[in-house]
Design a protein around this motif. Structure first.
Motif, PDB file in Angstrom:
ATOM      1  N   UNK A  64       0.823  -1.208   0.000  1.00 27.87           N
ATOM      2  CA  UNK A  64       0.000   0.000   0.000  1.00 27.87           C
ATOM      3  C   UNK A  64       0.859   1.260   0.000  1.00 27.87           C
ATOM      4  N   UNK A  65       0.355   2.329  -0.611  1.00 29.11           N
ATOM      5  CA  UNK A  65       1.044   3.618  -0.577  1.00 29.11           C
ATOM      6  C   UNK A  65       1.315   4.060   0.848  1.00 29.11           C
ATOM      7  N   UNK A  66       0.354   3.813   1.733  1.00 29.54           N
ATOM      8  CA  UNK A  66       0.511   4.262   3.119  1.00 29.54           C
ATOM      9  C   UNK A  66       1.716   3.597   3.783  1.00 29.54           C
ATOM     10  N   UNK A  67       2.006   2.343   3.414  1.00 33.36           N
ATOM     11  CA  UNK A  67       3.161   1.651   3.977  1.00 33.36           C
ATOM     12  C   UNK A  67       4.460   2.257   3.466  1.00 33.36           C
ATOM     13  N   UNK A  68       4.471   2.632   2.191  1.00 34.65           N
ATOM     14  CA  UNK A  68       5.661   3.265   1.615  1.00 34.65           C
ATOM     15  C   UNK A  68       5.954   4.579   2.330  1.00 34.65           C
ATOM     16  N   UNK A  69       4.930   5.392   2.536  1.00 29.96           N
ATOM     17  CA  UNK A  69       5.113   6.687   3.186  1.00 29.96           C
ATOM     18  C   UNK A  69       5.563   6.508   4.633  1.00 29.96           C
ATOM     19  N   UNK A  70       4.951   5.553   5.358  1.00 28.63           N
ATOM     20  CA  UNK A  70       5.346   5.321   6.752  1.00 28.63           C
ATOM     21  C   UNK A  70       6.797   4.864   6.835  1.00 28.63           C
ATOM     22  N   UNK A  71       7.201   4.003   5.902  1.00 33.84           N
ATOM     23  CA  UNK A  71       8.593   3.552   5.886  1.00 33.84           C
ATOM     24  C   UNK A  71       9.540   4.708   5.611  1.00 33.84           C
ATOM     25  N   UNK A  72       9.128   5.628   4.739  1.00 33.89           N
ATOM     26  CA  UNK A  72       9.963   6.796   4.450  1.00 33.89           C
ATOM     27  C   UNK A  72      10.095   7.700   5.669  1.00 33.89           C
ATOM     28  N   UNK A  73       9.061   7.775   6.479  1.00 37.03           N
ATOM     29  CA  UNK A  73       9.086   8.625   7.672  1.00 37.03           C
ATOM     30  C   UNK A  73       9.865   7.974   8.817  1.00 37.03           C
ATOM     31  N   UNK A  74       9.768   6.635   8.946  1.00 37.04           N
ATOM     32  CA  UNK A  74      10.376   5.949  10.094  1.00 37.04           C
ATOM     33  C   UNK A  74      11.738   5.335   9.780  1.00 37.04           C
ATOM     34  N   UNK A  75      12.015   5.091   8.490  1.00 32.71           N
ATOM     35  CA  UNK A  75      13.297   4.537   8.053  1.00 32.71           C
ATOM     36  C   UNK A  75      13.736   3.334   8.885  1.00 32.71           C
ATOM     37  N   UNK A  76      12.958   2.252   8.881  1.00 27.26           N
ATOM     38  CA  UNK A  76      13.318   1.069   9.686  1.00 27.26           C
ATOM     39  C   UNK A  76      14.630   0.445   9.208  1.00 27.26           C
ATOM     40  N   UNK A  77      15.359  -0.169  10.156  1.00 23.67           N
ATOM     41  CA  UNK A  77      16.686  -0.719   9.843  1.00 23.67           C
ATOM     42  C   UNK A  77      16.736  -2.248   9.906  1.00 23.67           C
ATOM     43  N   UNK A  78      15.697  -2.882  10.375  1.00 25.59           N
ATOM     44  CA  UNK A  78      15.670  -4.342  10.443  1.00 25.59           C
ATOM     45  C   UNK A  78      14.324  -4.843   9.938  1.00 25.59           C
ATOM     46  N   UNK A  79      14.275  -6.126   9.569  1.00 24.33           N
ATOM     47  CA  UNK A  79      12.994  -6.679   9.123  1.00 24.33           C
ATOM     48  C   UNK A  79      11.977  -6.676  10.257  1.00 24.33           C
ATOM     49  N   UNK A  80      12.445  -6.797  11.499  1.00 18.90           N
ATOM     50  CA  UNK A  80      11.507  -6.771  12.622  1.00 18.90           C
ATOM     51  C   UNK A  80      10.837  -5.412  12.734  1.00 18.90           C
ATOM     52  N   UNK A  81      11.628  -4.346  12.674  1.00 19.37           N
ATOM     53  CA  UNK A  81      11.017  -3.013  12.759  1.00 19.37           C
ATOM     54  C   UNK A  81      10.206  -2.710  11.506  1.00 19.37           C
ATOM     55  N   UNK A  82      10.599  -3.306  10.387  1.00 16.89           N
ATOM     56  CA  UNK A  82       9.820  -3.107   9.162  1.00 16.89           C
ATOM     57  C   UNK A  82       8.433  -3.711   9.306  1.00 16.89           C
TER      58      UNK A  82
END
Length: 413
Positions: free
Chosen positions: A258-276
């Protein structure tokens, strides 16, 4: 508005079954050749519709094409095995093709080799006639007094085999389209708008194929929340990866991620698959399948040099958003307000939406950079350059020139 052209609710009759029953689905070259001969030997306009799998598949291809002509009945063609309709197109070259919201179906029909030369668009006709609601089901009900079942309009038409109730729905979509066309044509002629409609129909046929956007990822829903260039790089990398996965699997991109997931990832910049996976959009089955790829894309964006980051978009080739005109150019803002008032009054007089009387983009471009001479002739030339049809220019050039001249004479611009 109250419309005396519509059928009273208590007189509406449900349209439950096609007149000749549900046609068999055409799936072989021999069956398609038989249909082609039948339609060639029939007469009158040809009702056409196409069903896609929008929201399910990546491509915009047709998964069912429905046709009906007096004397030939209704045909349901499966374009998966029968992907070439050029022979059918050839025998119907001189026929008027009736479509509802033609601009939606013409691209996928063109991919199959079916390219109308003469068009009647029932949705566009309804707009020019001032009907408030122009969906096919509503128009068939209010004008013909027949109620269509529209429950399968958003179905996944790539499904095989197609369920019988879907085929019934598809056949009914063209069942009375010619009758609707005949009533609308009569109303257009009675109101003096038939030539206007013909010009609009031809403009739809002549419309150029839209060019691909240079940075389509910038249209990600919610991207305005991402303020940093590094965040925009994450959006770009995730969007491009999603697009590649979706194209390969022939899935709608939103079904991959989803677009919303892309935007959230851009804002939070997760570093591991767990945080992703703490971002809800990455927990679905399709998204989880590519967790390492998503994380690699985020890391790629994180490692880009400054010069490799996406830059803010510059000004386009047109005027800025209208809500900024008062600050950017107050004089242009006054011209726009005056022009919009003229177009709104004319649209109301002729009972149609303002955007059908004159395209909003043409109004903006005209008033942002008007000709030095705001005479009728100069305005007409500029509108023609902006794609306005002759009937639109005839109705609007003089009132627009008059309104802009009045502003000049008052010293307001």
């Amino acid at each position: 508005m109250t419309d005396d052209r519509t059928v009273p609710e208590h007189d509406v009759v449900p349209l439950l079954e096609p007149r000749e029953g549900i046609p068999r689905v055409i799936q072989t070259a021999a069956e398609l050749a038989e249909v082609t001969r039948a339609f060639a030997n029939a007469e009158g306009p040809v009702a056409v519709d196409a069903e896609r799998a929008s929201g399910y598949r990546y491509s915009g291809r047709a998964y069912l094409v429905q046709l009906r002509r007096t004397g030939a009945g209704t045909a349901l063609v499966d374009p998966v095995p029968c992907g070439d309709l050029s022979a059918l197109d050839a025998v119907l070259a001189d026929a008027e093709i009736v479509l509802h919201a033609a601009s939606q179906d013409l691209p996928c029909l063109s991919e199959l080799g079916f390219r109308p030369r003469s068009l009647f668009d029932t949705e566009l006709a309804g707009r020019l006639l001032g009907y408030e609601r122009v969906g096919l089901g509503t128009m068939v009900e209010t004008i013909l007094g027949l109620r269509l079942e529209k429950g399968h309009s958003a179905a996944d038409w790539s499904t095989r085999p197609l369920p019988e109730d879907w085929l019934r729905y598809a056949a009914l979509d063209v069942e009375v389209l010619i009758e609707l066309r005949d009533v609308l044509s009569g109303q257009l002629e009675e109101s003096g708008k038939l030539d206007w409609a013909r010009q609009e129909f031809q403009a739809v046929l002549n419309a150029p194929t839209p060019q691909p956007r240079s940075d389509p990822w910038r249209r990600t829903s919610g991207i305005h929340k991402v303020r940093s260039l590094r965040g925009l790089a994450v959006v770009r990398e995730l969007w491009q990866l999603r697009d590649s996965i979706a194209r390969e699997a022939d899935l709608a991109p939103g079904r991959v991620l989803a677009d919303s997931a892309i935007v959230t990832a851009a804002l939070e910049s997760p570093r591991t698959t767990r945080t992703l996976t703490e971002i809800s959009g990455f927990t679905g089955r399709s998204a989880r399948r590519h967790l390492r790829d998503w994380l690699a894309a985020i890391n790629k964006a994180r490692m880009l040099r400054e010069a490799q980051l996406p830059q803010p978009t510059g000004p386009g080739d047109g005027p800025p958003p209208a809500n900024r005109w008062a600050d950017r150019d107050p004089v242009a803002a006054k011209r726009l307000a005056a022009a919009r008032a003229v177009v709104a009054a004319l649209a109301d007089e002729h009972r149609m939406p303002t955007e059908n009387l004159l395209q909003p983009d043409a109004v903006r471009r005209l008033t942002w950079e008007p000709p030095e001479d705001v005479s009728d002739e100069a305005i007409a030339v500029r509108l023609r350059e902006l794609g306005a049809r002759p009937w639109q220019i005839e109705l609007t050039a003089h009132p627009l020139a008059k309104a802009l001249t009045r502003l000049e004479s008052k010293g307001e611009i």
